[in-house]
Scaffold this motif. Structure first.
Motif, PDB file in Angstrom:
ATOM      1  N   GLN A 199       0.824  -1.205   0.000  1.00 35.92           N
ATOM      2  CA  GLN A 199       0.000   0.000   0.000  1.00 35.92           C
ATOM      3  C   GLN A 199       0.864   1.263   0.000  1.00 35.92           C
ATOM      4  OE1 GLN A 199      -2.937   0.302   3.126  1.00 35.92           O
ATOM      5  NE2 GLN A 199      -3.672   2.272   2.406  1.00 35.92           N
ATOM      6  N   ALA A 200       1.920   1.273   0.800  1.00 34.99           N
ATOM      7  CA  ALA A 200       2.817   2.442   0.838  1.00 34.99           C
ATOM      8  C   ALA A 200       3.506   2.625  -0.507  1.00 34.99           C
ATOM      9  CB  ALA A 200       3.844   2.281   1.949  1.00 34.99           C
ATOM     10  N   LEU A 201       3.914   1.531  -1.115  1.00 36.21           N
ATOM     11  CA  LEU A 201       4.535   1.618  -2.436  1.00 36.21           C
ATOM     12  C   LEU A 201       3.533   2.128  -3.466  1.00 36.21           C
ATOM     13  CD1 LEU A 201       6.738   1.176  -4.535  1.00 36.21           C
ATOM     14  CD2 LEU A 201       6.083  -1.242  -4.583  1.00 36.21           C
ATOM     15  N   ASN A 202       2.321   1.597  -3.438  1.00 36.85           N
ATOM     16  CA  ASN A 202       1.300   2.024  -4.400  1.00 36.85           C
ATOM     17  C   ASN A 202       0.991   3.510  -4.281  1.00 36.85           C
ATOM     18  OD1 ASN A 202       0.959  -0.381  -5.763  1.00 36.85           O
ATOM     19  ND2 ASN A 202      -0.711  -1.077  -4.460  1.00 36.85           N
ATOM     20  N   MET A 203       0.998   4.037  -3.070  1.00 39.86           N
ATOM     21  CA  MET A 203       0.732   5.471  -2.894  1.00 39.86           C
ATOM     22  C   MET A 203       1.797   6.299  -3.597  1.00 39.86           C
ATOM     23  SD  MET A 203      -0.697   5.592   1.021  1.00 39.86           S
ATOM     24  CE  MET A 203      -0.709   7.370   1.051  1.00 39.86           C
ATOM     25  N   ALA A 204       3.072   5.936  -3.417  1.00 42.17           N
ATOM     26  CA  ALA A 204       4.163   6.669  -4.077  1.00 42.17           C
ATOM     27  C   ALA A 204       4.086   6.469  -5.584  1.00 42.17           C
ATOM     28  CB  ALA A 204       5.509   6.190  -3.541  1.00 42.17           C
ATOM     29  N   TRP A 205       3.822   5.244  -6.012  1.00 39.70           N
ATOM     30  CA  TRP A 205       3.737   4.931  -7.442  1.00 39.70           C
ATOM     31  C   TRP A 205       2.622   5.716  -8.116  1.00 39.70           C
ATOM     32  CZ3 TRP A 205       6.565   2.278 -10.941  1.00 39.70           C
ATOM     33  CH2 TRP A 205       5.947   1.936 -12.135  1.00 39.70           C
ATOM     34  N   ASP A 206       1.452   5.731  -7.484  1.00 41.05           N
ATOM     35  CA  ASP A 206       0.293   6.401  -8.070  1.00 41.05           C
ATOM     36  C   ASP A 206       0.514   7.905  -8.212  1.00 41.05           C
ATOM     37  OD1 ASP A 206      -0.947   3.935  -8.233  1.00 41.05           O
ATOM     38  OD2 ASP A 206      -2.239   4.269  -6.487  1.00 41.05           O
ATOM     39  N   ARG A 207       1.257   8.513  -7.287  1.00 38.50           N
ATOM     40  CA  ARG A 207       1.581   9.940  -7.399  1.00 38.50           C
ATOM     41  C   ARG A 207       2.592  10.184  -8.520  1.00 38.50           C
ATOM     42  NH1 ARG A 207       1.500   9.649  -1.705  1.00 38.50           N
ATOM     43  NH2 ARG A 207       3.752   9.336  -1.685  1.00 38.50           N
ATOM     44  N   TRP A 208       3.444   9.199  -8.784  1.00 39.17           N
ATOM     45  CA  TRP A 208       4.538   9.348  -9.743  1.00 39.17           C
ATOM     46  C   TRP A 208       4.134   9.051 -11.185  1.00 39.17           C
ATOM     47  CZ3 TRP A 208       7.283   5.447 -12.501  1.00 39.17           C
ATOM     48  CH2 TRP A 208       8.473   5.878 -13.102  1.00 39.17           C
ATOM     49  N   VAL A 209       3.372   8.003 -11.399  1.00 40.35           N
ATOM     50  CA  VAL A 209       3.053   7.575 -12.762  1.00 40.35           C
ATOM     51  C   VAL A 209       2.174   8.629 -13.450  1.00 40.35           C
ATOM     52  CG1 VAL A 209       0.946   6.211 -12.329  1.00 40.35           C
ATOM     53  CG2 VAL A 209       2.522   5.508 -14.111  1.00 40.35           C
ATOM     54  N   VAL A 210       2.415   8.836 -14.748  1.00 41.83           N
ATOM     55  CA  VAL A 210       1.654   9.815 -15.518  1.00 41.83           C
ATOM     56  C   VAL A 210       0.256   9.249 -15.788  1.00 41.83           C
ATOM     57  CG1 VAL A 210       1.527  11.051 -17.724  1.00 41.83           C
ATOM     58  CG2 VAL A 210       3.750  10.719 -16.604  1.00 41.83           C
ATOM     59  N   PRO A 211      -0.817   9.989 -15.440  1.00 43.26           N
ATOM     60  CA  PRO A 211      -2.170   9.493 -15.693  1.00 43.26           C
ATOM     61  C   PRO A 211      -2.354   9.113 -17.159  1.00 43.26           C
ATOM     62  CG  PRO A 211      -2.251  11.439 -14.292  1.00 43.26           C
ATOM     63  CD  PRO A 211      -0.824  11.301 -14.782  1.00 43.26           C
ATOM     64  N   GLY A 212      -2.934   7.949 -17.359  1.00 39.90           N
ATOM     65  CA  GLY A 212      -3.174   7.454 -18.712  1.00 39.90           C
ATOM     66  C   GLY A 212      -1.965   6.794 -19.355  1.00 39.90           C
ATOM     67  N   CYS A 213      -0.832   6.749 -18.651  1.00 40.96           N
ATOM     68  CA  CYS A 213       0.402   6.190 -19.217  1.00 40.96           C
ATOM     69  C   CYS A 213       0.968   5.060 -18.354  1.00 40.96           C
ATOM     70  CB  CYS A 213       1.456   7.286 -19.359  1.00 40.96           C
ATOM     71  SG  CYS A 213       0.983   8.610 -20.482  1.00 40.96           S
ATOM     72  N   ALA A 214       0.112   4.398 -17.605  1.00 36.79           N
ATOM     73  CA  ALA A 214       0.597   3.325 -16.727  1.00 36.79           C
ATOM     74  C   ALA A 214       1.152   2.168 -17.560  1.00 36.79           C
ATOM     75  CB  ALA A 214      -0.529   2.829 -15.830  1.00 36.79           C
ATOM     76  N   PRO A 215       2.328   1.651 -17.175  1.00 36.63           N
ATOM     77  CA  PRO A 215       2.908   0.517 -17.898  1.00 36.63           C
ATOM     78  C   PRO A 215       2.292  -0.797 -17.418  1.00 36.63           C
ATOM     79  CG  PRO A 215       4.306   1.075 -16.060  1.00 36.63           C
ATOM     80  CD  PRO A 215       3.180   2.104 -16.082  1.00 36.63           C
ATOM     81  N   THR A 216       2.635  -1.884 -18.095  1.00 33.18           N
ATOM     82  CA  THR A 216       2.329  -3.178 -17.497  1.00 33.18           C
ATOM     83  C   THR A 216       3.167  -3.250 -16.224  1.00 33.18           C
ATOM     84  OG1 THR A 216       4.086  -4.342 -18.666  1.00 33.18           O
ATOM     85  CG2 THR A 216       1.921  -4.253 -19.739  1.00 33.18           C
ATOM     86  N   ARG A 217       2.696  -4.013 -15.243  1.00 33.28           N
ATOM     87  CA  ARG A 217       3.400  -4.007 -13.962  1.00 33.28           C
ATOM     88  C   ARG A 217       3.319  -5.369 -13.304  1.00 33.28           C
ATOM     89  NH1 ARG A 217       2.222  -0.171  -8.637  1.00 33.28           N
ATOM     90  NH2 ARG A 217       2.134  -2.018  -7.333  1.00 33.28           N
ATOM     91  N   THR A 218       4.440  -5.790 -12.747  1.00 34.10           N
ATOM     92  CA  THR A 218       4.518  -6.996 -11.943  1.00 34.10           C
ATOM     93  C   THR A 218       5.083  -6.597 -10.592  1.00 34.10           C
ATOM     94  OG1 THR A 218       4.940  -8.338 -13.895  1.00 34.10           O
ATOM     95  CG2 THR A 218       5.548  -9.291 -11.776  1.00 34.10           C
TER      96      THR A 218
END
Length: 118
Positions: A77-96
């Motif tokens: 959850q902590a990682l997702n919060m940082a990731w979601d703030r960082w990733v460009v909306p509409g440009c999310a990559p595939t993710r594992t």
């Protein structure tokens, strides 16, 4: 054959390699891991990724894939919060995202990405 460009290279590895319109980044970890928390390390790792992508002539809006490695999946959850703030909306990559033992017990996470290069 297309040219291969390497960035931040040492005898063991390169921080990034560009070939055929794609840049592959090695797994990035927090150099200043004294903060310890996944949130602190994630911010630093994502900043490092931004810099490597810029060196390669691209940016996070062109991400293709992301592999995220956590030492404790409970910190997702902590990682997702940082990731979601960082990733460009509409440009999310595939993710594992997987739990893994990393090279040092001081590392809470490691992230490797690929991106398109114009």
């Amino acid at each position: 054959m297309a040219e291969i460009k390497r960035f931040q290279t040492n005898p063991r590895m390169s921080g990034a390699v560009v070939h055929g319109g794609v840049v592959s980044l090695s797994g990035q970890v927090a150099i200043d891991h004294r903060g310890g928390t996944v949130a602190n390390q994630a911010r630093e790792v994502l900043e490092r990724i931004d810099l490597l992508l810029a060196d390669a002539g691209t940016d996070k809006s062109k991400l293709l894939t992301a592999n995220l490695y956590l030492t404790d999946i409970a910190s997702l959850q902590a990682l997702n919060m940082a990731w979601d703030r960082w990733v460009v909306p509409g440009c999310a990559p595939t993710r594992t995202t997987i739990q893994a033992v990393l090279a040092s017990p001081d590392y809470a996470l490691e992230i490797a990405v690929t991106a398109a290069v114009d």
